[in-house]
Design an enzyme around this catalytic site. Structure first.
Site, short mmCIF file in Angstrom:
data_model
loop_
_atom_site.label_atom_id
_atom_site.label_comp_id
_atom_site.label_asym_id
_atom_site.label_seq_id
_atom_site.Cartn_x
_atom_site.Cartn_y
_atom_site.Cartn_z
CB ALA A 125 -16.13 4.57 6.90
CG ASP A 126 -9.62 6.48 7.76
OD1 ASP A 126 -9.88 7.54 8.35
OD2 ASP A 126 -8.54 6.27 7.16
CB THR A 127 -12.22 8.26 2.99
OG1 THR A 127 -13.45 7.52 3.11
CG2 THR A 127 -11.96 8.52 1.51
CB ALA A 164 -11.09 0.75 5.48
#
Length: 256
Positions: A125-127, A164
């Site tokens: 995930a990436d934020t 994502a």
């Protein structure tokens, strides 16, 4: 009427929790049971990977805690070591999607032939936080940077958070490219309270959760760093991809 006389409080500190616990009660008391922790989700695709090797391609303790809530607690934590070098001129949607995909692919490729065994699942995930003008904000490098960023978000009242999530699983059928990959991007609008002071911002830095937030439009887990329901949907989809292919082959063979 008797005169009221002020009695100063004793100067001695209160007894410690250990001391208090060692003193037997003077009268029988009823023990109140503690609330039971939520049970893991009893879903077919969760059961199918329980006990198998699941990799979280992130060092975030919050993401690990969220996955534990759905029963994925026995995780191998292997963060991607590839620098996040995508251009900030990309749209927030594209930036987080490309970054999370890179994390998942890098960790999956490094672990597919690992002595620890092939992973049954890789979750990445990436934020990012995005200003009202659409600028992707850099991750704070220090407490001072973090405080400055939060003050800027407070003064702008609202901002957006994009996360994502990318989930990968190997395909037993060895269908090219040998794995299933599914992704999603979630967007949440966060509004800070207009009365947020510098002291409250410092409290937030010290770990007092959502004290700055006045309103959230969208998925709350997304703000924490991992939208749980969309992640569950991705896990189900990648685990069913190969099953669907097997079913198609079986149907084709029957028709022949």
């Amino acid at each position: 009427m008797a005169d009221w006389k002020y009695t100063p409080a004793p100067l001695e500190p209160p007894p410690s929790y250990e001391t208090t616990a060692s003193i037997p009660p003077k009268s029988p008391t009823t023990k109140i049971p503690l609330p039971r922790a939520p049970l893991p989700l009893d879903l077919p695709w969760i059961r199918s990977i329980r006990g198998r090797r699941i990799i979280l391609a992130s060092a975030s303790p919050r993401r690990r805690q969220l996955l534990a809530q759905i029963g994925l607690s026995n995780l191998s934590v292997i963060p991607s070591t590839v620098p996040e070098a995508f251009s900030k001129t990309l749209s927030p949607f594209e930036y987080v999607l490309q970054t999370a995909t890179q994390k998942a692919m890098t960790v999956y490729s490094s672990q597919i032939d690992s002595p620890d065994g092939e992973p049954a699942l890789v979750i990445a995930a990436d934020t990012v936080v995005v200003s009202p003008r659409g600028q992707i904000l850099e991750k704070p490098r220090s407490e001072a940077d973090h405080i400055a960023m939060l003050k800027g978000l407070r003064d702008s009242i609202s901002h957006k958070v994009y996360t994502a999530v990318v989930v990968m699983a190997p395909l037993p059928s060895a269908r090219d490219p040998g794995y299933a990959l599914e992704s999603t991007v979630e967007e949440t609008t966060v509004r800070f309270g207009s009365d947020v002071s510098d002291e409250l911002i410092l409290s937030y830095i010290q770990g007092i959760g959502a004290i700055l937030v006045d309103k959230i439009e969208g998925n709350f887990d997304n703000v924490v760093g991992l939208p749980l329901r969309p992640t569950l949907a991705l896990i189900e989809k990648v685990l069913r991809d190969d099953e669907d292919l097997v079913d198609e082959f079986a149907e084709a063979a029957e028709e022949e």
